[in-house]
Design a protein around this motif. Sequence first.
Motif, PDB file in Angstrom:
ATOM      1  N   ASP A 417     -33.244   2.035   5.784  1.00 39.39           N
ATOM      2  CA  ASP A 417     -32.019   1.412   5.638  1.00 39.39           C
ATOM      3  C   ASP A 417     -32.121   0.610   4.511  1.00 39.39           C
ATOM      4  OD1 ASP A 417     -29.764  -0.363   6.305  1.00 39.39           O
ATOM      5  OD2 ASP A 417     -29.833   0.219   8.354  1.00 39.39           O
ATOM      6  N   LEU A 418     -30.670   0.714   3.585  1.00 37.03           N
ATOM      7  CA  LEU A 418     -30.909  -0.231   2.304  1.00 37.03           C
ATOM      8  C   LEU A 418     -30.484  -1.522   2.474  1.00 37.03           C
ATOM      9  CD1 LEU A 418     -30.728   2.642   0.961  1.00 37.03           C
ATOM     10  CD2 LEU A 418     -29.013   2.176  -0.705  1.00 37.03           C
ATOM     11  N   ASN A 419     -29.996  -1.764   3.842  1.00 33.64           N
ATOM     12  CA  ASN A 419     -29.599  -3.378   4.193  1.00 33.64           C
ATOM     13  C   ASN A 419     -31.128  -4.009   4.752  1.00 33.64           C
ATOM     14  OD1 ASN A 419     -26.540  -3.168   4.217  1.00 33.64           O
ATOM     15  ND2 ASN A 419     -27.144  -1.421   5.443  1.00 33.64           N
ATOM     16  N   TYR A 420     -30.968  -5.210   4.726  1.00 28.97           N
ATOM     17  CA  TYR A 420     -31.769  -6.364   5.251  1.00 28.97           C
ATOM     18  C   TYR A 420     -31.197  -7.285   5.620  1.00 28.97           C
ATOM     19  CZ  TYR A 420     -31.190  -8.742   0.824  1.00 28.97           C
ATOM     20  OH  TYR A 420     -30.512  -9.403  -0.261  1.00 28.97           O
ATOM     21  N   GLY A 421     -32.191  -8.065   6.753  1.00 32.55           N
ATOM     22  CA  GLY A 421     -31.620  -9.283   7.014  1.00 32.55           C
ATOM     23  C   GLY A 421     -31.532  -9.093   8.713  1.00 32.55           C
ATOM     24  N   SER A 422     -30.794 -10.292   9.202  1.00 33.25           N
ATOM     25  CA  SER A 422     -30.445 -10.544  10.736  1.00 33.25           C
ATOM     26  C   SER A 422     -29.084 -11.030  10.877  1.00 33.25           C
ATOM     27  CB  SER A 422     -31.757 -11.297  11.298  1.00 33.25           C
ATOM     28  OG  SER A 422     -31.236 -11.475  12.514  1.00 33.25           O
ATOM     29  N   PRO A 423     -28.249 -10.258  11.759  1.00 34.53           N
ATOM     30  CA  PRO A 423     -28.891  -9.203  12.586  1.00 34.53           C
ATOM     31  C   PRO A 423     -28.836  -7.822  11.931  1.00 34.53           C
ATOM     32  CG  PRO A 423     -26.542  -9.691  12.872  1.00 34.53           C
ATOM     33  CD  PRO A 423     -26.963 -10.768  11.969  1.00 34.53           C
ATOM     34  N   LEU A 471     -42.584 -13.844  -0.072  1.00 37.88           N
ATOM     35  CA  LEU A 471     -41.413 -14.779  -0.256  1.00 37.88           C
ATOM     36  C   LEU A 471     -40.334 -14.222   0.259  1.00 37.88           C
ATOM     37  CD1 LEU A 471     -40.525 -16.928  -2.764  1.00 37.88           C
ATOM     38  CD2 LEU A 471     -39.680 -14.661  -3.796  1.00 37.88           C
ATOM     39  N   LEU A 472     -39.905 -13.117   0.524  1.00 39.50           N
ATOM     40  CA  LEU A 472     -38.720 -12.529   0.897  1.00 39.50           C
ATOM     41  C   LEU A 472     -38.850 -12.956   2.248  1.00 39.50           C
ATOM     42  CD1 LEU A 472     -38.302  -9.293  -1.137  1.00 39.50           C
ATOM     43  CD2 LEU A 472     -37.101 -11.490  -1.611  1.00 39.50           C
ATOM     44  N   SER A 477     -37.006 -15.930   7.397  1.00 43.32           N
ATOM     45  CA  SER A 477     -37.376 -16.588   8.243  1.00 43.32           C
ATOM     46  C   SER A 477     -36.708 -18.004   8.449  1.00 43.32           C
ATOM     47  CB  SER A 477     -39.051 -16.830   8.325  1.00 43.32           C
ATOM     48  OG  SER A 477     -39.542 -17.610   9.298  1.00 43.32           O
ATOM     49  N   GLU A 478     -36.772 -18.569   7.185  1.00 44.04           N
ATOM     50  CA  GLU A 478     -36.025 -19.786   7.064  1.00 44.04           C
ATOM     51  C   GLU A 478     -34.486 -19.916   7.594  1.00 44.04           C
ATOM     52  OE1 GLU A 478     -36.692 -20.819   3.139  1.00 44.04           O
ATOM     53  OE2 GLU A 478     -38.558 -21.452   3.484  1.00 44.04           O
ATOM     54  N   SER A 480     -33.351 -17.625   9.581  1.00 44.85           N
ATOM     55  CA  SER A 480     -33.155 -17.262  11.020  1.00 44.85           C
ATOM     56  C   SER A 480     -33.493 -18.260  12.066  1.00 44.85           C
ATOM     57  CB  SER A 480     -34.109 -16.223  11.461  1.00 44.85           C
ATOM     58  OG  SER A 480     -34.286 -15.795  12.870  1.00 44.85           O
ATOM     59  N   SER A 481     -34.240 -19.247  11.384  1.00 50.09           N
ATOM     60  CA  SER A 481     -34.871 -20.442  12.171  1.00 50.09           C
ATOM     61  C   SER A 481     -33.752 -21.468  12.319  1.00 50.09           C
ATOM     62  CB  SER A 481     -36.169 -21.052  11.582  1.00 50.09           C
ATOM     63  OG  SER A 481     -36.017 -21.498  10.262  1.00 50.09           O
ATOM     64  N   GLY A 482     -32.745 -21.351  10.979  1.00 53.96           N
ATOM     65  CA  GLY A 482     -31.668 -22.337  10.778  1.00 53.96           C
ATOM     66  C   GLY A 482     -30.460 -21.914  11.710  1.00 53.96           C
ATOM     67  N   GLY A 483     -30.625 -20.557  12.566  1.00 53.28           N
ATOM     68  CA  GLY A 483     -29.444 -20.205  13.185  1.00 53.28           C
ATOM     69  C   GLY A 483     -28.337 -19.445  12.495  1.00 53.28           C
ATOM     70  N   GLU A 484     -28.905 -18.957  11.188  1.00 56.72           N
ATOM     71  CA  GLU A 484     -27.765 -18.475  10.254  1.00 56.72           C
ATOM     72  C   GLU A 484     -28.359 -16.940  10.271  1.00 56.72           C
ATOM     73  OE1 GLU A 484     -26.955 -20.184   6.371  1.00 56.72           O
ATOM     74  OE2 GLU A 484     -28.448 -21.733   6.991  1.00 56.72           O
ATOM     75  N   SER A 485     -26.993 -16.143  10.243  1.00 58.06           N
ATOM     76  CA  SER A 485     -27.393 -14.557   9.819  1.00 58.06           C
ATOM     77  C   SER A 485     -27.479 -14.572   8.377  1.00 58.06           C
ATOM     78  CB  SER A 485     -26.000 -13.853  10.340  1.00 58.06           C
ATOM     79  OG  SER A 485     -24.914 -14.472   9.569  1.00 58.06           O
TER      80      SER A 485
END
Length: 491
Positions: A417-423, A471-472, A477-478, A480-485
């Motif tokens: 998947d070319l996308n990354y991150g959460s969700p 690094l990425l 993680s930072e 996500s821990s801050g509650g941000e997508s």
Amino acid sequence: MTKLTLSGSASLKTDGGARPPAPFSAFELRLDLHPDAALPPAGDLPTVYTCRRPQDGGRFTGSEVERAAALQRALTACRPDDCIDIEWDSDFRDWPRRYSDIGFIMSYHNLSATPPDLDNILTRMTAEPAREYKIITAARTWQDIVAIKRLLADARRRVFFLTAYCSGPLGPVSRLLALAWGTRRLYLAAGTPLVSGMLTAEEFLKVYRAQRVTVGSRLYGVAGYPVERSLSPRLHNWMFELRNSPDLYVPLPVPDPDDFLTALPDLDITGLSVTVPLKEHLRSLCVSCSVEATRIRAVNTLTHGAGGWHGDNTDWTGFRDGAAGFLPAAGPVLVLGAGGSARAVMYALELAGIKPFVWNRGRERLERLLTDYPAVQPWNASHAVTVQAVINTLPHDAMVGLDEVGLGGHPPVPVFDLNYGSPASRILSDGTARRWPVRDGLSMLYHQARAQHRRWIGSDPPVSWDQARQLLLQALSERSSGGESFTGEAD
């Protein structure tokens, strides 16, 4: 060199010490936020005293007489290197003449627009004696940022100190660009930003590492919409810092392509990463394109030279290198999407001799891709073809899962998947839930950024994939821990 000025806290003791860590060279004490703060504050950094009205982005709700009393405390506490910020259109504009032994910053704020007569406003401001001048306006368009750049150029020609940049959605990028255009100060929030568009000290140091930047630093950026959550600034600025380079890479949000293209010649940008939805659009800007970009019919990398913009595409090598060892060496494979990123994937598959199928909900874009790549076949799930891998180039928020493209009963295959991150995207989430092998776009992001760096600088960055991955992942993680997508696509 720009004076990095920490703002928003009640004292210099942000980390338990006597002063903020380097590279801060001044501290703004906001008396509208901290009316009872000790004056002068403890520590040895020069202090800027401010008591801001609500219409100027402040919190002071008293009368002008009461505000004058607060600023009188600052007059008494001022040391030789300290300054008091007063608004040009306030009752205190004559203070620099009345208190000639005190340093003043004469400021103008317009948080609703960028007036067309900024030059005239600055001329009238500088008729009043002050140590420094400051203009903050709201940027609605990229032309507003160009107007700020011209003010800073005028100040350098006339040899006086001017702080100038914008607030609003384009505020962060205007403040970063202003570092290379000669702004006297950059105010950074110690915690939550005080106004829209203000950068925090943490993101300034962690994401942009912009304490390196000087007047004339080369500027690079990622152009698209949205780009605020892109990891490219964190990756590229880290690469620049490791090279001891003063160059800067910033997010360039482009809600209106025509506005951005009109302003671009005046922004002094050296290189661009191009992401959705501009990969096909900005190709028309180029006076020349690489063979790869011409074949793909999309650019993701622009480099400015003497003759204009040269377009290239590093998405295909980013995909090739990022998927190496994960995707099978033989097809067929199913590619989801038919935009600029899908075209880069098709080109890489074409060179590798791998047969692709393609699925896309929109017919017009699909037809154009099929015309350019005759060997590609449209996906028809009813034909019961087994593919060896799935490659998702659809936008992160596409409401499309494996079932929607006809893979409900398909045996497990790798999903790239070319996308990354959460969700995660629906495709990546479905693959994970079914225990299929999955890989997101972080590896592609690194490899295409590495290729961009090589084109812009002339050599590879001193960063391995393993180092970049740490690094990425830390950045994700930072967030996500801050509650941000925190989502993005390999730019």
